[in-house]
Design a protein around this motif. Structure first.
Motif, PDB file in Angstrom:
ATOM      1  N   SER A  10      38.095 -12.598   7.963  1.00 53.42           N
ATOM      2  CA  SER A  10      38.635 -11.643   6.996  1.00 53.42           C
ATOM      3  C   SER A  10      37.514 -11.202   6.068  1.00 53.42           C
ATOM      4  O   SER A  10      36.472 -11.839   5.971  1.00 53.42           O
ATOM      5  CB  SER A  10      39.767 -12.288   6.191  1.00 53.42           C
ATOM      6  OG  SER A  10      39.238 -13.236   5.277  1.00 53.42           O
ATOM      7  N   GLY A  11      37.729 -10.145   5.369  1.00 53.14           N
ATOM      8  CA  GLY A  11      36.747  -9.658   4.406  1.00 53.14           C
ATOM      9  C   GLY A  11      36.467 -10.681   3.331  1.00 53.14           C
ATOM     10  O   GLY A  11      35.343 -10.812   2.863  1.00 53.14           O
ATOM     11  N   SER A  12      37.487 -11.427   2.946  1.00 50.46           N
ATOM     12  CA  SER A  12      37.315 -12.460   1.923  1.00 50.46           C
ATOM     13  C   SER A  12      36.391 -13.562   2.410  1.00 50.46           C
ATOM     14  O   SER A  12      35.535 -14.038   1.668  1.00 50.46           O
ATOM     15  CB  SER A  12      38.675 -13.039   1.543  1.00 50.46           C
ATOM     16  OG  SER A  12      38.534 -14.077   0.614  1.00 50.46           O
ATOM     17  N   ASP A  13      36.559 -13.970   3.678  1.00 52.78           N
ATOM     18  CA  ASP A  13      35.692 -15.005   4.246  1.00 52.78           C
ATOM     19  C   ASP A  13      34.235 -14.523   4.286  1.00 52.78           C
ATOM     20  O   ASP A  13      33.314 -15.273   3.970  1.00 52.78           O
ATOM     21  CB  ASP A  13      36.139 -15.394   5.651  1.00 52.78           C
ATOM     22  CG  ASP A  13      37.452 -16.159   5.666  1.00 52.78           C
ATOM     23  OD1 ASP A  13      37.848 -16.695   4.605  1.00 52.78           O
ATOM     24  OD2 ASP A  13      38.086 -16.201   6.737  1.00 52.78           O
ATOM     25  N   GLN A  14      34.045 -13.290   4.677  1.00 50.02           N
ATOM     26  CA  GLN A  14      32.697 -12.739   4.750  1.00 50.02           C
ATOM     27  C   GLN A  14      32.075 -12.658   3.360  1.00 50.02           C
ATOM     28  O   GLN A  14      30.891 -12.950   3.186  1.00 50.02           O
ATOM     29  CB  GLN A  14      32.713 -11.363   5.412  1.00 50.02           C
ATOM     30  CG  GLN A  14      33.031 -11.429   6.887  1.00 50.02           C
ATOM     31  CD  GLN A  14      33.127 -10.054   7.524  1.00 50.02           C
ATOM     32  OE1 GLN A  14      33.204  -9.042   6.823  1.00 50.02           O
ATOM     33  NE2 GLN A  14      33.132 -10.016   8.841  1.00 50.02           N
ATOM     34  N   LEU A  15      32.859 -12.286   2.373  1.00 48.74           N
ATOM     35  CA  LEU A  15      32.361 -12.218   1.002  1.00 48.74           C
ATOM     36  C   LEU A  15      31.993 -13.612   0.504  1.00 48.74           C
ATOM     37  O   LEU A  15      30.937 -13.791  -0.109  1.00 48.74           O
ATOM     38  CB  LEU A  15      33.407 -11.579   0.087  1.00 48.74           C
ATOM     39  CG  LEU A  15      32.995 -11.418  -1.373  1.00 48.74           C
ATOM     40  CD1 LEU A  15      31.744 -10.568  -1.495  1.00 48.74           C
ATOM     41  CD2 LEU A  15      34.137 -10.807  -2.168  1.00 48.74           C
ATOM     42  N   ASP A  16      32.818 -14.596   0.796  1.00 50.68           N
ATOM     43  CA  ASP A  16      32.521 -15.973   0.405  1.00 50.68           C
ATOM     44  C   ASP A  16      31.214 -16.450   1.027  1.00 50.68           C
ATOM     45  O   ASP A  16      30.393 -17.087   0.361  1.00 50.68           O
ATOM     46  CB  ASP A  16      33.652 -16.920   0.816  1.00 50.68           C
ATOM     47  CG  ASP A  16      34.919 -16.735  -0.005  1.00 50.68           C
ATOM     48  OD1 ASP A  16      34.850 -16.089  -1.080  1.00 50.68           O
ATOM     49  OD2 ASP A  16      35.973 -17.222   0.436  1.00 50.68           O
ATOM     50  N   GLU A  17      31.006 -16.138   2.300  1.00 45.85           N
ATOM     51  CA  GLU A  17      29.781 -16.534   2.983  1.00 45.85           C
ATOM     52  C   GLU A  17      28.567 -15.831   2.376  1.00 45.85           C
ATOM     53  O   GLU A  17      27.507 -16.443   2.211  1.00 45.85           O
ATOM     54  CB  GLU A  17      29.872 -16.228   4.470  1.00 45.85           C
ATOM     55  CG  GLU A  17      30.848 -17.126   5.212  1.00 45.85           C
ATOM     56  CD  GLU A  17      31.012 -16.750   6.668  1.00 45.85           C
ATOM     57  OE1 GLU A  17      30.208 -15.929   7.181  1.00 45.85           O
ATOM     58  OE2 GLU A  17      31.928 -17.280   7.306  1.00 45.85           O
ATOM     59  N   ALA A  18      28.718 -14.573   2.029  1.00 49.68           N
ATOM     60  CA  ALA A  18      27.616 -13.820   1.433  1.00 49.68           C
ATOM     61  C   ALA A  18      27.255 -14.384   0.059  1.00 49.68           C
ATOM     62  O   ALA A  18      26.073 -14.523  -0.277  1.00 49.68           O
ATOM     63  CB  ALA A  18      27.979 -12.344   1.323  1.00 49.68           C
ATOM     64  N   VAL A  19      28.258 -14.716  -0.732  1.00 50.72           N
ATOM     65  CA  VAL A  19      28.013 -15.295  -2.047  1.00 50.72           C
ATOM     66  C   VAL A  19      27.325 -16.646  -1.908  1.00 50.72           C
ATOM     67  O   VAL A  19      26.366 -16.945  -2.625  1.00 50.72           O
ATOM     68  CB  VAL A  19      29.329 -15.417  -2.853  1.00 50.72           C
ATOM     69  CG1 VAL A  19      29.129 -16.263  -4.097  1.00 50.72           C
ATOM     70  CG2 VAL A  19      29.861 -14.044  -3.220  1.00 50.72           C
ATOM     71  N   GLU A  20      27.778 -17.476  -0.980  1.00 53.55           N
ATOM     72  CA  GLU A  20      27.166 -18.784  -0.764  1.00 53.55           C
ATOM     73  C   GLU A  20      25.703 -18.634  -0.343  1.00 53.55           C
ATOM     74  O   GLU A  20      24.830 -19.356  -0.834  1.00 53.55           O
ATOM     75  CB  GLU A  20      27.939 -19.566   0.293  1.00 53.55           C
ATOM     76  CG  GLU A  20      27.398 -20.956   0.507  1.00 53.55           C
ATOM     77  CD  GLU A  20      28.190 -21.760   1.527  1.00 53.55           C
ATOM     78  OE1 GLU A  20      27.662 -22.796   1.953  1.00 53.55           O
ATOM     79  OE2 GLU A  20      29.309 -21.364   1.879  1.00 53.55           O
ATOM     80  N   ALA A  21      25.426 -17.694   0.540  1.00 58.63           N
ATOM     81  CA  ALA A  21      24.050 -17.475   0.987  1.00 58.63           C
ATOM     82  C   ALA A  21      23.175 -17.014  -0.179  1.00 58.63           C
ATOM     83  O   ALA A  21      22.032 -17.467  -0.328  1.00 58.63           O
ATOM     84  CB  ALA A  21      24.016 -16.451   2.118  1.00 58.63           C
ATOM     85  N   ALA A  22      23.694 -16.138  -1.014  1.00 54.33           N
ATOM     86  CA  ALA A  22      22.935 -15.661  -2.174  1.00 54.33           C
ATOM     87  C   ALA A  22      22.656 -16.800  -3.154  1.00 54.33           C
ATOM     88  O   ALA A  22      21.560 -16.902  -3.705  1.00 54.33           O
ATOM     89  CB  ALA A  22      23.692 -14.537  -2.866  1.00 54.33           C
ATOM     90  N   GLU A  23      23.640 -17.662  -3.364  1.00 47.66           N
ATOM     91  CA  GLU A  23      23.449 -18.804  -4.257  1.00 47.66           C
ATOM     92  C   GLU A  23      22.407 -19.768  -3.705  1.00 47.66           C
ATOM     93  O   GLU A  23      21.573 -20.292  -4.454  1.00 47.66           O
ATOM     94  CB  GLU A  23      24.773 -19.527  -4.487  1.00 47.66           C
ATOM     95  CG  GLU A  23      25.740 -18.732  -5.347  1.00 47.66           C
ATOM     96  CD  GLU A  23      27.132 -19.334  -5.418  1.00 47.66           C
ATOM     97  OE1 GLU A  23      27.450 -20.245  -4.610  1.00 47.66           O
ATOM     98  OE2 GLU A  23      27.904 -18.891  -6.287  1.00 47.66           O
ATOM     99  N   GLN A  24      22.423 -20.004  -2.384  1.00 47.41           N
ATOM    100  CA  GLN A  24      21.430 -20.884  -1.765  1.00 47.41           C
ATOM    101  C   GLN A  24      20.033 -20.287  -1.910  1.00 47.41           C
ATOM    102  O   GLN A  24      19.064 -20.995  -2.186  1.00 47.41           O
ATOM    103  CB  GLN A  24      21.756 -21.114  -0.298  1.00 47.41           C
ATOM    104  CG  GLN A  24      22.948 -22.002  -0.075  1.00 47.41           C
ATOM    105  CD  GLN A  24      23.310 -22.138   1.404  1.00 47.41           C
ATOM    106  OE1 GLN A  24      22.754 -21.457   2.254  1.00 47.41           O
ATOM    107  NE2 GLN A  24      24.251 -23.013   1.688  1.00 47.41           N
TER     108      GLN A  24
END
Length: 54
Positions: A10-24
């Protein structure tokens, strides 16, 4: 890691993954040693040089 199936993602899952990658990435920048150097090979000449890591 497997490729995500667009039907399952879902778009929400993709957004969560993008945020996590940016934080890392941000954490890695903060943890980086400012005096760290890397060796870079010039693809045309094959010569090596050392420069500051970014």
């Amino acid at each position: 890691m497997r490729d995500p199936d667009p039907a399952e993602s879902s778009g929400s899952d993709q957004l969560d993954e993008a945020v996590e990658a940016a934080e890392q990435h941000q954490q890695a920048d903060e943890d980086a040693d400012p005096n760290e150097h890397v060796v870079v090979r010039d693809p045309e000449t094959g010569r090596l040089r050392e420069e500051r890591a970014q």
